[in-house]
Design an enzyme around this catalytic site. Structure first.
Site, short mmCIF file in Angstrom:
data_model
loop_
_atom_site.label_atom_id
_atom_site.label_comp_id
_atom_site.label_asym_id
_atom_site.label_seq_id
_atom_site.Cartn_x
_atom_site.Cartn_y
_atom_site.Cartn_z
N CYS A 165 43.48 45.26 44.78
CA CYS A 165 42.21 45.75 45.23
C CYS A 165 42.33 46.26 46.91
O CYS A 165 43.44 46.58 47.27
CB CYS A 165 41.42 44.77 44.93
SG CYS A 165 41.41 43.16 45.93
N GLN A 166 41.10 46.19 47.33
CA GLN A 166 41.29 46.54 48.82
C GLN A 166 41.85 45.30 49.58
O GLN A 166 42.72 45.57 50.49
CB GLN A 166 39.61 46.65 49.07
CG GLN A 166 39.66 47.15 50.58
CD GLN A 166 40.07 48.63 50.76
OE1 GLN A 166 40.33 49.66 49.76
NE2 GLN A 166 40.93 48.84 51.90
#
Length: 177
Positions: free
Chosen positions: A67-68
């Site tokens: 994810c980020q």
């Protein structure tokens, strides 16, 4: 009892990826994915995983979740583990960490993620409403009230009209061949 790590350092993953084919599951939203992602990654947002839409995920391979920054991928890992996926690893630091390695990520768009656009637009409208209520007429305060109410509604219901409107703007269109 030995604890098995459920993460892999971004640098270690990128080295592994050069040697072997890896199944990468990117759990960020499509607008984040379209802006920047690892080559070959499958985009399956966390909310789709939470809804149980898992049919595109191979069960016989190690899944590398990204994810980020690592928070959403860890949440996705726990959900997948509960659904019988036994070989899942989160990439530590997410796409932010992978982006530090030159050439590791594909950057398609430099546009801001949709939620940041919503925050900028909503904040600007609230400030504008307050300023106009002081300078022009007190009734402009209702603009700020309207935007604030819309934000509360979006948070409670998951429906954000401003996001839908911004998504249709020309700068947010994803070009396809």
């Amino acid at each position: 009892m030995e604890t098995i790590s459920k993460t892999i350092r971004a640098q270690d993953f990128l080295q592994l990826k050069q040697k072997d084919s890896c199944t990468i599951l990117d759990v960020r939203n499509p607008d984040e994915f379209s802006a920047c992602h690892l080559p070959g990654a499958i985009n399956l947002p966390l909310d789709s995983i939470e809804k149980g839409l898992l049919s595109i995920i191979p069960r016989d391979k190690t899944l590398y979740l990204i994810c980020q920054s690592g928070v959403r991928s860890e949440r996705a890992r726990k959900i997948l583990e509960g659904q019988g996926f036994s070989n899942t690893l989160c990439i530590e630091g997410g796409i932010s960490e992978c982006s530090k390695v030159p050439g590791a990520v594909v950057k398609i768009s430099s546009r801001l993620p949709l939620m940041r656009q919503v925050q900028i637009a909503a904040g600007s409208l609230v400030v504008l409403g307050i300023l106009l209520s002081k300078i022009v007429h007190p009734a402009f305060l209702f603009l700020s009230l309207f935007v604030g109410t819309g934000l509360v509604f979006a948070g409670v219901s998951g429906f954000c009209g401003m996001a839908i409107l911004l998504e249709k703007m020309p700068w947010n269109r994803i070009e396809t061949d």
